[in-house]
Write a protein that holds these residues in place. Structure first.
Motif, PDB file in Angstrom:
ATOM      1  N   SER A  37       0.839  -1.195   0.000  1.00  0.00           N
ATOM      2  CA  SER A  37       0.000   0.000   0.000  1.00  0.00           C
ATOM      3  C   SER A  37       0.878   1.251   0.000  1.00  0.00           C
ATOM      4  O   SER A  37       1.876   1.312   0.710  1.00  0.00           O
ATOM      5  N   ALA A  39       0.403   4.097   1.423  1.00  0.00           N
ATOM      6  CA  ALA A  39       0.477   4.680   2.767  1.00  0.00           C
ATOM      7  C   ALA A  39       1.449   3.897   3.649  1.00  0.00           C
ATOM      8  O   ALA A  39       2.187   4.486   4.442  1.00  0.00           O
ATOM      9  N   GLN A  59      -4.995  -5.194  13.209  1.00  0.00           N
ATOM     10  CA  GLN A  59      -6.354  -4.757  12.906  1.00  0.00           C
ATOM     11  C   GLN A  59      -7.350  -5.796  13.414  1.00  0.00           C
ATOM     12  O   GLN A  59      -7.116  -6.993  13.302  1.00  0.00           O
ATOM     13  N   SER A  64     -10.110  -4.160   6.366  1.00  0.00           N
ATOM     14  CA  SER A  64     -10.247  -2.706   6.350  1.00  0.00           C
ATOM     15  C   SER A  64      -9.050  -2.084   5.635  1.00  0.00           C
ATOM     16  O   SER A  64      -7.901  -2.341   5.976  1.00  0.00           O
ATOM     17  N   GLU A  65      -9.325  -1.277   4.613  1.00  0.00           N
ATOM     18  CA  GLU A  65      -8.263  -0.637   3.830  1.00  0.00           C
ATOM     19  C   GLU A  65      -7.627   0.546   4.555  1.00  0.00           C
ATOM     20  O   GLU A  65      -6.440   0.798   4.410  1.00  0.00           O
ATOM     21  N   LYS A  66      -8.441   1.296   5.305  1.00  0.00           N
ATOM     22  CA  LYS A  66      -7.951   2.466   6.026  1.00  0.00           C
ATOM     23  C   LYS A  66      -8.402   2.367   7.480  1.00  0.00           C
ATOM     24  O   LYS A  66      -9.399   2.954   7.878  1.00  0.00           O
ATOM     25  N   GLU A  68      -8.983   2.857  11.362  1.00  0.00           N
ATOM     26  CA  GLU A  68      -9.011   3.993  12.270  1.00  0.00           C
ATOM     27  C   GLU A  68      -8.689   3.498  13.671  1.00  0.00           C
ATOM     28  O   GLU A  68      -8.537   2.296  13.898  1.00  0.00           O
ATOM     29  N   MET A 109      -3.558   9.855   9.152  1.00  0.00           N
ATOM     30  CA  MET A 109      -2.730  10.025   7.956  1.00  0.00           C
ATOM     31  C   MET A 109      -2.037  11.382   8.053  1.00  0.00           C
ATOM     32  O   MET A 109      -2.659  12.378   8.380  1.00  0.00           O
ATOM     33  N   TYR A 113       1.354   9.034   4.770  1.00  0.00           N
ATOM     34  CA  TYR A 113       1.509   7.726   5.411  1.00  0.00           C
ATOM     35  C   TYR A 113       0.800   7.745   6.771  1.00  0.00           C
ATOM     36  O   TYR A 113       0.464   8.788   7.301  1.00  0.00           O
ATOM     37  N   PHE A 114       0.547   6.539   7.307  1.00  0.00           N
ATOM     38  CA  PHE A 114      -0.091   6.418   8.610  1.00  0.00           C
ATOM     39  C   PHE A 114       0.905   6.770   9.720  1.00  0.00           C
ATOM     40  O   PHE A 114       2.084   6.438   9.633  1.00  0.00           O
TER      41      PHE A 114
END
Length: 128
Positions: A37, A39, A59, A64-66, A68, A109, A113-114
């Motif tokens: 990815s 990110a 996770q 989940s792609e993004k 939280e 973000m 990037y995260f």
């Protein structure tokens, strides 16, 4: 015998890699991850460029792609990069080594990037 302890806390913001299906909450353990990815690649590249550590947490939903803050297990691992092998333009195989456990308060973000705001807790024990 009385044992007492004193908690020490350190707050940091580190590049963040969410782990999908892998549990990595132990220091001194190595983990190799295929990072594809943009990110996540950005987080690895930032840590390499600045010589910083990363924060890794698992996770709850691996699809989940993004993720939280609430999509992650609360405890993760501060890790250092041991090795990065390029596997093409948009993929690396990264090996991380756990340094210590930490808890995150927030993931977000920033700069493409995260990142995660984390707290590292350690204890000093005294016994008689």
């Amino acid at each position: 015998m009385a044992i007492t302890h004193q908690e020490k806390c350190e707050s940091l913001t580190l590049p963040f890699i969410p782990l999908m299906g892998a549990v990595f909450a132990f220091p001194h353990i190595s983990l190799t991850v295929d990072v594809t990815s943009p990110a996540l690649l950005g987080a690895v590249e930032h840590a390499q460029r600045t010589g910083s550590y990363l924060y890794l947490a698992t996770q709850k939903n691996p699809f989940s792609e993004k993720p939280e803050t609430n999509d992650l297990y609360k405890v993760g691992t501060v890790a250092r990069i041991k090795q990065v092998t390029r596997r093409g333009e948009n993929s690396v195989l990264a090996t991380f080594e756990g340094v210590c456990r930490a808890e995150h308060a927030n993931v977000f973000m920033a700069g493409g990037y995260f990142s995660a705001d984390i707290t590292i807790k350690s204890y000093d024990y005294e016994g008689a």
